[in-house]
Design a protein around this motif. Structure first.
Motif, PDB file in Angstrom:
ATOM      1  N   TYR A   9       0.824  -1.211   0.000  1.00 56.15           N
ATOM      2  CA  TYR A   9       0.000   0.000   0.000  1.00 56.15           C
ATOM      3  C   TYR A   9       0.861   1.265   0.000  1.00 56.15           C
ATOM      4  CZ  TYR A   9      -3.897   3.062   1.202  1.00 56.15           C
ATOM      5  OH  TYR A   9      -4.848   4.055   1.182  1.00 56.15           O
ATOM      6  N   ASN A  11       4.145   1.643  -0.898  1.00 56.94           N
ATOM      7  CA  ASN A  11       5.329   1.738  -1.769  1.00 56.94           C
ATOM      8  C   ASN A  11       4.971   1.645  -3.236  1.00 56.94           C
ATOM      9  OD1 ASN A  11       7.933   1.679   0.009  1.00 56.94           O
ATOM     10  ND2 ASN A  11       6.508   0.231   0.962  1.00 56.94           N
ATOM     11  N   LYS A  46       6.692  10.439  -5.970  1.00 50.76           N
ATOM     12  CA  LYS A  46       5.615  11.402  -6.246  1.00 50.76           C
ATOM     13  C   LYS A  46       4.567  10.788  -7.173  1.00 50.76           C
ATOM     14  CE  LYS A  46       7.666  14.895  -4.197  1.00 50.76           C
ATOM     15  NZ  LYS A  46       7.060  15.498  -2.992  1.00 50.76           N
TER      16      LYS A  46
ATOM     17  N   VAL B 431      10.238   2.180  -3.821  1.00 49.51           N
ATOM     18  CA  VAL B 431      10.321   3.544  -3.299  1.00 49.51           C
ATOM     19  C   VAL B 431       9.051   3.845  -2.498  1.00 49.51           C
ATOM     20  CG1 VAL B 431      10.378   5.970  -4.039  1.00 49.51           C
ATOM     21  CG2 VAL B 431      11.665   4.242  -5.318  1.00 49.51           C
ATOM     22  N   PRO B 432       9.192   4.460  -1.317  1.00 46.46           N
ATOM     23  CA  PRO B 432       7.980   4.815  -0.559  1.00 46.46           C
ATOM     24  C   PRO B 432       7.159   5.864  -1.308  1.00 46.46           C
ATOM     25  CG  PRO B 432       9.973   5.078   0.778  1.00 46.46           C
ATOM     26  CD  PRO B 432      10.426   4.855  -0.625  1.00 46.46           C
ATOM     27  N   ARG B 433       5.834   5.696  -1.259  1.00 47.83           N
ATOM     28  CA  ARG B 433       4.966   6.719  -1.856  1.00 47.83           C
ATOM     29  C   ARG B 433       4.952   7.915  -0.909  1.00 47.83           C
ATOM     30  NH1 ARG B 433      -0.104   3.258  -4.486  1.00 47.83           N
ATOM     31  NH2 ARG B 433       1.209   1.555  -5.213  1.00 47.83           N
ATOM     32  N   GLU B 434       5.240   9.097  -1.437  1.00 50.40           N
ATOM     33  CA  GLU B 434       5.226  10.295  -0.592  1.00 50.40           C
ATOM     34  C   GLU B 434       3.783  10.728  -0.344  1.00 50.40           C
ATOM     35  OE1 GLU B 434       8.088  13.190  -1.914  1.00 50.40           O
ATOM     36  OE2 GLU B 434       9.463  11.598  -2.539  1.00 50.40           O
ATOM     37  N   THR B 435       3.619  11.673   0.592  1.00 50.76           N
ATOM     38  CA  THR B 435       2.237  12.034   0.964  1.00 50.76           C
ATOM     39  C   THR B 435       1.475  12.641  -0.209  1.00 50.76           C
ATOM     40  OG1 THR B 435       3.131  14.063   1.871  1.00 50.76           O
ATOM     41  CG2 THR B 435       2.587  12.330   3.442  1.00 50.76           C
ATOM     42  N   ASP B 436       2.210  13.226  -1.174  1.00 57.91           N
ATOM     43  CA  ASP B 436       1.505  13.785  -2.340  1.00 57.91           C
ATOM     44  C   ASP B 436       1.596  12.839  -3.549  1.00 57.91           C
ATOM     45  OD1 ASP B 436       4.223  14.146  -2.644  1.00 57.91           O
ATOM     46  OD2 ASP B 436       4.033  16.086  -3.659  1.00 57.91           O
ATOM     47  N   TYR B 437       1.862  11.581  -3.276  1.00 57.53           N
ATOM     48  CA  TYR B 437       1.890  10.594  -4.374  1.00 57.53           C
ATOM     49  C   TYR B 437       0.537  10.583  -5.080  1.00 57.53           C
ATOM     50  CZ  TYR B 437       1.882   6.159  -6.903  1.00 57.53           C
ATOM     51  OH  TYR B 437       1.783   5.223  -7.883  1.00 57.53           O
ATOM     52  N   TYR B 438       0.607  10.602  -6.389  1.00 57.39           N
ATOM     53  CA  TYR B 438      -0.649  10.601  -7.147  1.00 57.39           C
ATOM     54  C   TYR B 438      -0.461   9.824  -8.454  1.00 57.39           C
ATOM     55  CZ  TYR B 438      -4.361  12.495 -10.198  1.00 57.39           C
ATOM     56  OH  TYR B 438      -5.398  12.632 -11.082  1.00 57.39           O
ATOM     57  N   ALA B 439      -1.381   8.902  -8.676  1.00 58.82           N
ATOM     58  CA  ALA B 439      -1.392   8.145  -9.937  1.00 58.82           C
ATOM     59  C   ALA B 439      -2.740   8.423 -10.607  1.00 58.82           C
ATOM     60  CB  ALA B 439      -1.221   6.660  -9.677  1.00 58.82           C
ATOM     61  N   PRO B 440      -2.752   9.141 -11.726  1.00 58.09           N
ATOM     62  CA  PRO B 440      -4.037   9.564 -12.329  1.00 58.09           C
ATOM     63  C   PRO B 440      -4.694   8.474 -13.177  1.00 58.09           C
ATOM     64  CG  PRO B 440      -2.204  10.519 -13.543  1.00 58.09           C
ATOM     65  CD  PRO B 440      -1.594   9.684 -12.465  1.00 58.09           C
ATOM     66  N   HIS B 444      -5.914   1.255  -9.427  1.00 59.99           N
ATOM     67  CA  HIS B 444      -4.535   1.346  -8.968  1.00 59.99           C
ATOM     68  C   HIS B 444      -4.512   1.010  -7.492  1.00 59.99           C
ATOM     69  CE1 HIS B 444      -0.435   2.484  -9.481  1.00 59.99           C
ATOM     70  NE2 HIS B 444      -0.471   3.354  -8.496  1.00 59.99           N
ATOM     71  N   GLY B 446      -3.246   0.867  -3.687  1.00 56.26           N
ATOM     72  CA  GLY B 446      -2.375   1.544  -2.737  1.00 56.26           C
ATOM     73  C   GLY B 446      -2.711   3.009  -2.538  1.00 56.26           C
ATOM     74  N   TYR B 447      -1.874   3.629  -1.779  1.00 55.21           N
ATOM     75  CA  TYR B 447      -2.072   5.028  -1.414  1.00 55.21           C
ATOM     76  C   TYR B 447      -2.096   5.904  -2.663  1.00 55.21           C
ATOM     77  CZ  TYR B 447      -1.153   9.617   0.569  1.00 55.21           C
ATOM     78  OH  TYR B 447      -1.220  10.945   0.880  1.00 55.21           O
TER      79      TYR B 447
END
Lengths: 89, 732
Positions: A9, A11, A46, B431-440, B444, B446-447
């Protein structure tokens, strides 16, 4: 199972980000070029799709055209300026 | 565009305008209920599904009005030639025999390719899975499924270091099933464990979005272990890990299929071990589906041995449960999966499952006897899982070599596969998803921090390819030398000129197999067989299997070799086909000119099935046209045949002859002809011989009026009789 699910979740990976770009309409060659550069610049966390949208918004151009140019190495300084240092978790 | 059963699939048509082809449908398809109360021909079944509109029935089908009952279970054909343009033709063959799950093996090394491959390069042991290959295959299968009247599931692998991308490709292109199990990546492909699980979550979510059936990878422990039954507790653990993980990331249990293989084979007392295991796994995971694979661990190069193993494996499926019965070509042990053997694998599954239709009504497991053994297995699996947790979790257990250890847990022999949590291929790429991670994009896992005001993740891009397939980019060839057009160019010429070569997997591969028994020891036999192939002018002869009949007396050798020449299709002389009179014409003639015949098998021959088919109205025999017959039975002396013909005022004698050893049939034919002359009745009696090995020419040479061989129907014989009498009448 919780630790494995949490790990997934929180990564992402180059393949996941390429899969995002494919779903956005990039082809596999463009996705690979883009994600390699995104990873090298420490911007993968990002979200690759996020990065290309931010740059295309800033340049007010179609995201597919921008993404192709970024896959070839252009516009990354803009991406770093727009995204680095913002909300790093 | 549609297929005609008498025409070959046109590969060039398939390749035309692929850039704009969209699959007709998406998602997994289970077989449908039989529309006719499970009645096929004169038989009532319990476990069959909707029939095909066109198919090739089992060999004995011709004795049962050519019925081809289809079991309820999906049947898999594995396809792995390395050239998709030849694979699609094999898929058509497999579909006609009853396969509706086409599992396309990937080329060697694709798991380690960091991204998608494009174009149509040739593969090794499978094809490179690319968009063009997948789209062309789906296009061909869309036509084939219309031809046979049943949807066909196209399947490949969402594994390796590019799992999520392959999953997108499959979801976009209408692939219906896929192997997906991060443990497979970890243990057998040496891919970083963390990367494998992180990728798997996204891949599984994408698969679920397109209703793609998942098959897991636990069965590979069987194939990799030293002694297959000893990994049984581990197999249960591996199934549990992948199943639980899949459900947690959003897969529906009805689309999760556990891949299970009967671990053991004869000469071990395999049934006991396999049965206990099969029942245990099905009880533990009863909410899931089961894909029963046939054993590969113990397959040698002997096709018959492989087939025996596979029949018993299918028996186990029928006795327990299988939603999918997969097949392995019996030549898997030779690493030469040929068309014919792929089809044989499918036939083995169909034959066995249909033969045992409704078996569970009469036979079932003795649960009282089995419960302790099943409990023992479950306890071992639970303890195994606890051991993993006590050691820090899955990644730590893998580092310590828990998996594919040759001990029967809790015994451990310290020879398991070890993979480092932070090592292996792709290490350090998560790689850790950062708090502003966004996949449009949609679907999908995950966060995902959607920008303010955005409801659906893909709204800002106006929808993603999963909803808007027009956004998909089609990449054609990237390698100008290694692609389907270059390969097609070499075969197109021979195709257009109608030049033929034998084929086992690729067009014009020219390979044939020779079965040779040499009365000597194995070393001499092998050398002698190769010498024979060389002297026959065959190229690259290779021994593919040897069976010792006796260490000194004889050895059976199978050789494969290449035929170096083409055969010109147009220059072939085909025997003239008998044009029969119409049914009405025969019936009318017999009505106006009553006809009686006598029939039986002559000499010492008890094979009466063929002659009964020629006679009986039920099988479309001569009786149907009003011809009366006196059936004299089996092993009838020729004198008796003739006397009976005279007595009943018959106009023809139908002698059936199956036994042809030492030309005994020729002898019988001469004898009956001679005796008829001696009795003065040859002119008024038609003498007709029939049997699987009978040829018209040899029968006529031996004094008969006609000979009928394999595949003869009543109408052929009736038509011959009527035509002959019509001719005689006209001559009169």
């Amino acid at each position: 199972m919780d630790p494995l699910v949490k790990l997934a979740y929180e990564n992402t990976s180059p393949s996941i980000e390429r899969s995002v770009l494919l779903r956005m309409g990039f082809n596999s060659l463009e996705a690979k070029g883009f994600v390699d550069k995104c990873f090298e610049r420490g911007l993968l966390g990002k979200g690759a799709g996020h990065v290309v949208l931010k740059v295309s918004e800033a340049l007010k151009r179609d995201y597919l055209a921008i993404g192709r140019e970024m896959a070839e190495g252009k516009h990354w300084e803009i991406a770093e300026k727009l995204l680095k240092g913002v909300n790093v978790g | 565009m549609s297929l005609e059963s008498t025409k070959k699939l046109d590969v060039d048509d398939i390749l035309t305008d692929l850039a704009h082809y969209r699959p007709k449908r998406k998602g997994w398809h289970w077989r449908e209920a039989h529309p006719n109360g499970k009645q096929e021909g004169s038989y009532q079944y319990e476990e069959i599904s909707k029939p095909l509109s066109q198919s090739v029935p089992l060999p004995a089908g011709r004795y049962f009005d050519h019925i081809d009952p289809q079991p309820q279970e999906i049947i898999t054909a594995e396809i792995a030639s390395g050239r998709f343009e030849d694979d699609i033709r094999r898929m058509r063959m497999a579909a006609w025999h009853g396969a509706d799950h086409i599992m396309v093996i990937r080329t060697l090394g694709q798991s380690h390719f960091d991204g998608l491959i494009e174009g149509t390069p040739e593969g090794t042991g499978g094809v490179p899975i690319t968009r063009k290959e997948v789209r062309a295959t789906r296009k061909a299968l869309d036509l084939i499924e219309e031809e046979v009247g049943r949807p066909i599931n196209f399947h490949s692998y969402v594994s390796g270091i590019a799992g999520p991308e392959v999953a997108v490709l499959f979801a976009e292109e209408g692939v219906n099933g896929a192997h997906q199990d991060p443990q497979y990546n970890v243990l057998y492909r040496g891919i970083n464990p963390i990367r494998s699980f992180v990728d798997a979550a996204v891949a599984k979510t994408l698969m679920a979005s397109a209703d793609i059936l998942q098959i897991d990878g636990a069965h590979n422990a069987n194939a990799s272990s030293k002694v297959a039954w000893k990994v049984m507790p581990e197999l249960l653990v591996q199934h549990a890990i992948n199943s639980a993980f899949s459900v947690r990331v959003g897969m529906d249990k009805s689309l999760i299929s556990l891949s299970t293989v009967p671990p053991m084979t004869s000469p071990s007392p395999s049934f006991r071990l396999n049965f206990v295991y099969a029942l245990t796994i099905r009880e533990l995971f009863k909410e899931f589906r089961f894909r029963a694979q046939m054993n590969t661990r113990y397959i040698e190069s002997d096709l018959f041995d492989a087939t025996r193993i596979h029949v018993l494996d299918a028996v186990l499926s029928r006795l327990t449960q299988a939603d999918i019965q997969s097949t392995i070509t019996p030549d898997e042990g030779r690493n030469v999966p040929w068309h014919i053997n792929s089809i044989r694998g499918v036939e083995t599954a169909k034959h066995t499952l249909v033969a045992m239709d409704g078996m569970k009504k009469y036979i079932g497991p003795k649960t009282e006897v089995l419960k302790d053994e099943m409990r023992d297995l479950k306890i071992r699996a639970i303890l195994y899982m606890e051991d993993i947790l006590e050691n820090g979790g899955y990644f730590e257990a893998v580092e310590k070599g828990f998996f594919v250890d040759s001990g029967y847990f809790p015994e451990r022999n310290g020879d398991g596969i070890t993979r480092k949590k932070d090592g292996e291929l792709g290490a350090g790429t998560v790689v850790p998803r950062e708090t502003d991670y966004y996949a449009p994009v949609c679907h999908h896992y995950g966060y995902n921090a959607l920008p303010p005001g955005v409801e659906r993740a893909c709204d800002p891009i106006g929808g993603c390819t999963l909803d808007h397939p027009e956004k998909i980019q089609f990449v054609d060839e990237l390698d100008e030398n290694d692609n389907v057009d270059v390969r097609r160019a070499t075969v197109r010429e021979s195709e257009s000129k109608g030049m033929l070569k034998p084929e086992v997997e690729w067009k014009n591969d020219g390979i044939i197999q020779l079965d040779i028994t040499i009365p000597d020891n194995p070393d001499i036999a092998e050398a002698a067989a190769l010498e024979i192939a060389n002297r026959l002018g065959l190229e690259e002869p290779t021994v593919i299997s040897k069976t010792i009949l006796h260490p000194a007396e004889a050895t059976y050798v199978e050789i494969k070799a290449r035929v170096p020449f083409f055969v010109d299709r147009s220059a072939l002389r085909l025997p003239e086909k008998n044009v029969t009179l119409s049914e009405e014409e025969i019936t009318r003639y017999v009505h106006e000119n009553p006809l009686r015949v006598v029939a039986g098998t002559v000499g010492n021959d008890e094979h009466s099935v063929g002659i009964r088919e020629i006679l009986d109205i039920k099988h479309g025999g001569i009786e149907k046209f009003g011809i009366k017959y006196t059936y004299l039975g089996t092993s009838v002396p020729v004198e008796k045949m003739i006397d009976a013909a005279i007595e009943t005022n018959s106009k023809a004698i139908l002698c059936s002859m199956i036994i042809t050893h030492n030309d005994v049939h020729i002898e019988e034919m001469r004898k009956i002809h001679q005796l008829c002359i001696e009795k003065g009745v040859r002119d008024r009696l038609l003498l007709i011989a029939g049997g699987t090995q009978i040829k018209n020419e040899t029968a006529v040479q031996a004094g008969m009026d006609a000979g009928f061989g394999r595949g003869t129907k009543g109408i052929d014989v009736a038509s011959f009789i009527v035509k002959t009498f019509q001719r005689k009448k006209a001559g009169d």
